[in-house]
Design a protein around this motif. Structure first.
Motif, PDB file in Angstrom:
ATOM      1  N   ALA A 178       8.016  -2.693  -6.343  1.00 40.44           N
ATOM      2  CA  ALA A 178       8.284  -3.319  -5.040  1.00 40.44           C
ATOM      3  C   ALA A 178       7.295  -2.792  -3.995  1.00 40.44           C
ATOM      4  CB  ALA A 178       9.720  -3.035  -4.607  1.00 40.44           C
ATOM      5  N   VAL A 179       7.023  -1.497  -4.026  1.00 41.94           N
ATOM      6  CA  VAL A 179       6.060  -0.908  -3.081  1.00 41.94           C
ATOM      7  C   VAL A 179       4.672  -1.506  -3.317  1.00 41.94           C
ATOM      8  CG1 VAL A 179       4.841   1.236  -2.509  1.00 41.94           C
ATOM      9  CG2 VAL A 179       7.331   1.238  -2.713  1.00 41.94           C
ATOM     10  N   ILE A 180       4.285  -1.622  -4.581  1.00 40.66           N
ATOM     11  CA  ILE A 180       2.977  -2.199  -4.905  1.00 40.66           C
ATOM     12  C   ILE A 180       2.902  -3.640  -4.432  1.00 40.66           C
ATOM     13  CG2 ILE A 180       1.506  -2.949  -6.822  1.00 40.66           C
ATOM     14  CD1 ILE A 180       2.433  -0.387  -8.309  1.00 40.66           C
ATOM     15  N   ARG A 181       3.978  -4.418  -4.658  1.00 38.43           N
ATOM     16  CA  ARG A 181       3.988  -5.816  -4.211  1.00 38.43           C
ATOM     17  C   ARG A 181       3.874  -5.890  -2.696  1.00 38.43           C
ATOM     18  NH1 ARG A 181       8.928  -8.056  -6.048  1.00 38.43           N
ATOM     19  NH2 ARG A 181       9.832  -7.305  -4.136  1.00 38.43           N
ATOM     20  N   GLU A 182       4.588  -5.021  -1.981  1.00 36.47           N
ATOM     21  CA  GLU A 182       4.504  -5.009  -0.515  1.00 36.47           C
ATOM     22  C   GLU A 182       3.084  -4.683  -0.058  1.00 36.47           C
ATOM     23  OE1 GLU A 182       7.454  -2.348   1.027  1.00 36.47           O
ATOM     24  OE2 GLU A 182       9.103  -3.554   0.236  1.00 36.47           O
ATOM     25  N   GLU A 183       2.439  -3.722  -0.741  1.00 33.79           N
ATOM     26  CA  GLU A 183       1.068  -3.375  -0.382  1.00 33.79           C
ATOM     27  C   GLU A 183       0.131  -4.559  -0.612  1.00 33.79           C
ATOM     28  OE1 GLU A 183       0.025   0.135  -2.563  1.00 33.79           O
ATOM     29  OE2 GLU A 183       1.374   1.410  -1.390  1.00 33.79           O
ATOM     30  N   LEU A 184       0.333  -5.258  -1.722  1.00 32.13           N
ATOM     31  CA  LEU A 184      -0.488  -6.442  -1.999  1.00 32.13           C
ATOM     32  C   LEU A 184      -0.283  -7.505  -0.935  1.00 32.13           C
ATOM     33  CD1 LEU A 184      -0.205  -6.858  -5.868  1.00 32.13           C
ATOM     34  CD2 LEU A 184      -2.259  -6.388  -4.553  1.00 32.13           C
ATOM     35  N   GLU A 185       0.970  -7.728  -0.569  1.00 35.14           N
ATOM     36  CA  GLU A 185       1.250  -8.727   0.463  1.00 35.14           C
ATOM     37  C   GLU A 185       0.658  -8.300   1.796  1.00 35.14           C
ATOM     38  OE1 GLU A 185       5.467  -9.305   0.372  1.00 35.14           O
ATOM     39  OE2 GLU A 185       5.383 -10.446  -1.491  1.00 35.14           O
ATOM     40  N   ALA A 186       0.714  -7.001   2.082  1.00 33.87           N
ATOM     41  CA  ALA A 186       0.142  -6.502   3.339  1.00 33.87           C
ATOM     42  C   ALA A 186      -1.372  -6.706   3.339  1.00 33.87           C
ATOM     43  CB  ALA A 186       0.488  -5.021   3.530  1.00 33.87           C
ATOM     44  N   LEU A 187      -1.998  -6.540   2.186  1.00 37.00           N
ATOM     45  CA  LEU A 187      -3.439  -6.767   2.106  1.00 37.00           C
ATOM     46  C   LEU A 187      -3.776  -8.243   2.282  1.00 37.00           C
ATOM     47  CD1 LEU A 187      -4.552  -4.529  -0.896  1.00 37.00           C
ATOM     48  CD2 LEU A 187      -5.120  -4.225   1.507  1.00 37.00           C
ATOM     49  N   ALA A 188      -2.943  -9.100   1.736  1.00 31.80           N
ATOM     50  CA  ALA A 188      -3.225 -10.538   1.802  1.00 31.80           C
ATOM     51  C   ALA A 188      -2.919 -11.111   3.182  1.00 31.80           C
ATOM     52  CB  ALA A 188      -2.421 -11.272   0.733  1.00 31.80           C
ATOM     53  N   ASP A 189      -1.913 -10.571   3.875  1.00 34.81           N
ATOM     54  CA  ASP A 189      -1.490 -11.142   5.155  1.00 34.81           C
ATOM     55  C   ASP A 189      -2.590 -11.203   6.206  1.00 34.81           C
ATOM     56  OD1 ASP A 189       2.034 -10.274   5.362  1.00 34.81           O
ATOM     57  OD2 ASP A 189       1.029 -12.032   4.571  1.00 34.81           O
TER      58      ASP A 189
END
Length: 172
Positions: free
Chosen positions: A80-91
């Motif tokens: 979940a943390v990794i997914r959040e980081e990925l989403e933060a990078l994409a946003d």
């Protein structure tokens, strides 16, 4: 993890002893009821030992399952943390891309009428240039005509002057 205590198998159960009497008939010995009691106690003890062993193994399996569930929960949290980081990078990239696309759309919206105006002005320019060139041709033709007329007029005047000059000379 717990270690499984290995129990030795229970001692063999005493078997009922048969004795042969002189009369040739079979009969149980007098210890039959005590033996039955011992056998029952032994069987009950063996059953309880097996139940305890089953319960211990059940607890071990539960502990293993709990450990696995704990690991799964930890891994789920990490994912979940990794997914959040990925989403933060994409946003931020998505936001910037969306802003640039909006600007492009706005420029295209402004550019379209300017293109029509430019085409209209080009047509007007071509028409005006064509009219200008026609007037230039007409002017050149008129200048040429004027030059011819002036030249002819000068010739005529010179001729007239010569005639007048001859008339004057002849009067003398």
């Amino acid at each position: 993890m717990m270690q499984i205590d290995q129990q030795e198998p229970p001692p063999p159960q005493p078997q009922k002893q048969l004795t042969v009497q002189n009369s040739g008939s079979l009969s149980f010995s007098s210890h039959l009821s005590k033996e039955d009691e011992e056998i029952s106690k032994s069987a009950l003890s063996t059953f309880r030992a097996k139940e305890d062993e089953i319960e211990r193994k059940k607890m071990e399996v539960r502990e293993k399952v709990q450990l696995q569930l704990g690991r799964v929960e930890d891994e789920t949290k990490r994912l979940a943390v990794i997914r959040e980081e990925l989403e933060a990078l994409a946003d931020p990239m998505r936001k910037e891309v969306a802003q640039v696309r909006k600007k492009i759309d706005a420029v295209n919206k402004d550019r379209k009428p300017l293109g029509h105006t430019c085409q209209k002005k080009e047509r007007e320019y071509k028409e005006a240039l064509e009219a200008f060139n026609e007037k230039n041709k007409e002017k050149v033709q008129l200048i040429t005509k004027l030059m011819e007329l002036v030249s002819e007029s000068e010739k005529l005047r010179m001729k007239k002057l010569e005639e007048l000059s001859k008339n004057i000379d002849s009067i003398h």
